[in-house]
Motif scaffolding. Structure first.
Motif, short mmCIF file in Angstrom:
data_model
loop_
_atom_site.label_atom_id
_atom_site.label_comp_id
_atom_site.label_asym_id
_atom_site.label_seq_id
_atom_site.Cartn_x
_atom_site.Cartn_y
_atom_site.Cartn_z
N ALA A 69 0.71 6.28 6.39
CA ALA A 69 1.30 5.65 5.20
C ALA A 69 0.60 4.32 4.91
O ALA A 69 0.32 4.01 3.75
CB ALA A 69 2.80 5.44 5.40
N THR A 70 0.31 3.57 5.95
CA THR A 70 -0.41 2.30 5.78
C THR A 70 -1.81 2.56 5.27
O THR A 70 -2.30 1.86 4.37
CB THR A 70 -0.46 1.52 7.11
N ALA A 119 -2.80 5.08 3.45
CA ALA A 119 -2.69 5.51 2.05
C ALA A 119 -2.44 4.32 1.13
O ALA A 119 -3.05 4.22 0.06
CB ALA A 119 -1.58 6.55 1.90
N GLU A 120 -1.59 3.40 1.54
CA GLU A 120 -1.32 2.23 0.70
C GLU A 120 -2.53 1.30 0.62
O GLU A 120 -2.79 0.71 -0.43
CB GLU A 120 -0.08 1.48 1.20
N ARG A 121 -3.26 1.19 1.71
CA ARG A 121 -4.50 0.39 1.70
C ARG A 121 -5.51 1.02 0.74
O ARG A 121 -6.17 0.33 -0.04
CB ARG A 121 -5.05 0.33 3.13
N ALA A 122 -5.60 2.34 0.74
CA ALA A 122 -6.50 3.04 -0.17
C ALA A 122 -6.04 2.89 -1.61
O ALA A 122 -6.87 2.72 -2.52
CB ALA A 122 -6.60 4.52 0.21
N ARG A 123 -4.72 2.92 -1.84
CA ARG A 123 -4.20 2.74 -3.20
C ARG A 123 -4.59 1.36 -3.73
O ARG A 123 -5.00 1.23 -4.89
CB ARG A 123 -2.69 2.91 -3.26
N ALA A 124 -4.49 0.34 -2.90
CA ALA A 124 -4.86 -1.02 -3.33
C ALA A 124 -6.34 -1.07 -3.70
O ALA A 124 -6.72 -1.68 -4.71
CB ALA A 124 -4.54 -2.02 -2.23
N ALA A 125 -7.19 -0.43 -2.91
CA ALA A 125 -8.62 -0.38 -3.22
C ALA A 125 -8.86 0.39 -4.52
O ALA A 125 -9.68 -0.01 -5.34
CB ALA A 125 -9.39 0.27 -2.07
N LEU A 126 -8.12 1.48 -4.72
CA LEU A 126 -8.27 2.28 -5.92
C LEU A 126 -7.86 1.50 -7.16
O LEU A 126 -8.54 1.54 -8.19
CB LEU A 126 -7.46 3.58 -5.81
N ASP A 165 -2.24 13.79 13.68
CA ASP A 165 -1.59 13.04 14.75
C ASP A 165 -0.12 13.46 14.84
O ASP A 165 0.65 13.24 13.92
CB ASP A 165 -1.70 11.54 14.46
N PRO A 166 0.31 14.04 15.97
CA PRO A 166 1.70 14.51 16.09
C PRO A 166 2.71 13.38 16.07
O PRO A 166 3.89 13.61 15.83
CB PRO A 166 1.72 15.24 17.43
N GLU A 167 2.28 12.14 16.28
CA GLU A 167 3.19 11.00 16.24
C GLU A 167 3.48 10.54 14.82
O GLU A 167 4.37 9.74 14.59
CB GLU A 167 2.64 9.85 17.08
N GLU A 168 2.70 11.03 13.86
CA GLU A 168 2.92 10.67 12.46
C GLU A 168 4.02 11.57 11.88
O GLU A 168 4.05 12.76 12.14
CB GLU A 168 1.63 10.87 11.64
#
Length: 77
Positions: free
Chosen positions: A6-7, A9-16, A72-75
């Motif tokens: 999730a982090t 994805a949000e970091r990528a959204r900010a870059a986008l 990752d099974p922890e996600e």
């Protein structure tokens, strides 16, 4: 320190958002904006990496990272 998907994805959204705004366009949160960014990053990879293999190498490496992180099974995604 582990980074969640999730982090990531949000970091990528900010870059986008920054990328779209740098083009003078309005961010629409669409897959086509992602495709445009990826295409421009592949153009950059030609300049940074071997011109003939840069894009395929970058895409292969990105896919390896995504598969490892996404599986990752922890996600909880």
């Amino acid at each position: 320190m582990s980074t969640s998907n999730a982090t990531r994805a949000e970091r990528a959204r900010a870059a986008l958002v920054s990328y779209v705004e740098a083009k003078g366009e309005v961010f629409e949160n669409s897959g086509s904006e992602i495709a445009d960014l990826i295409a421009d990053l592949l153009h950059l990879s030609v300049r940074i990496e071997d011109a003939d293999n840069g894009p395929s190498t970058v895409l292969r490496l990105a896919r390896m990272h995504f598969d490892a992180e996404h599986g990752d099974p922890e996600e909880g995604e």
